[in-house]
Design an enzyme around this catalytic site. Structure first.
Site, PDB file in Angstrom:
ATOM      1  CB  VAL A 196      -0.950   0.066   1.225  1.00 18.07           C
ATOM      2  CG1 VAL A 196      -1.950  -1.071   1.198  1.00 18.07           C
ATOM      3  CG2 VAL A 196      -0.181   0.091   2.521  1.00 18.07           C
ATOM      4  CE  LYS A 197       1.794   7.726  -3.193  1.00 17.12           C
ATOM      5  NZ  LYS A 197       1.141   8.428  -4.295  1.00 17.12           N
ATOM      6  CG  LEU A 198       0.230   4.006   4.682  1.00 20.73           C
ATOM      7  CD1 LEU A 198       1.043   3.736   5.932  1.00 20.73           C
ATOM      8  CD2 LEU A 198      -1.241   4.086   5.019  1.00 20.73           C
TER       9      LEU A 198
END
Length: 158
Positions: free
Chosen positions: A105-107
């Site tokens: 995931v890209k936070l």
């Protein structure tokens, strides 16, 4: 003139990529234009704003995964549009569920709706929480250099 040297492959979360380009799915007029642009880019990683793009959470509506195959591309769900660490972690959980246990995931947690500058402290809180609750997942915190990270409040969180 010499030929351009090819970089070493890009390795992320144990997977090797030939392209270092990551492309997003926003700002296109429709899903067909999205598909065409992503194919033309040569990118192998596609970022998807889970809160803004249907990847299965809205049955009956056009679904990005119908035109961008998870078998061909690494879908990198991101938390664009989140303003708190809690919202970001909840969005990561939704993405993991919709993408059958996807581990990357890209936070990004935003500080300001107008400028879309990141909230570094909330992004780091989200990364810490996500890494505790999803121990087999990889998160890529998206931030910029900011004096907020060196503030006394952040020092207290270390």
């Amino acid at each position: 003139m010499s030929a351009v040297a090819h970089d070493k492959p890009f390795i992320l979360a144990g997977r090797t990529y030939e392209s270092r380009l990551l492309v997003g799915t926003g700002k296109y007029k429709d899903l067909e234009e999205t598909r065409t642009a992503i194919e033309a880019s040569g990118a192998e990683i596609v970022t998807v704003a889970v809160r803004r793009t249907n990847i299965g959470q809205n049955p009956g509506e056009p679904n990005l995964l119908d035109v961008i195959s998870p078998e061909r591309y690494t879908i990198l769900p991101n938390t664009a549009g989140c303003y708190t660490a809690e919202e970001a972690v909840r969005t990561c959980r939704l993405a993991r569920e919709l993408l059958d246990g996807h581990k990357l995931v890209k936070l990004e947690v935003l500080a300001d709706q107008k400028t879309l500058f990141p909230n570094v402290i909330e992004t780091l809180k989200a990364a810490e929480c996500w890494s505790r609750t999803a121990s087999t997942s990889w998160s890529i915190p998206a931030t910029t250099r900011s004096s907020r990270a060196s503030s006394p409040r952040w020092a207290a969180l270390r």
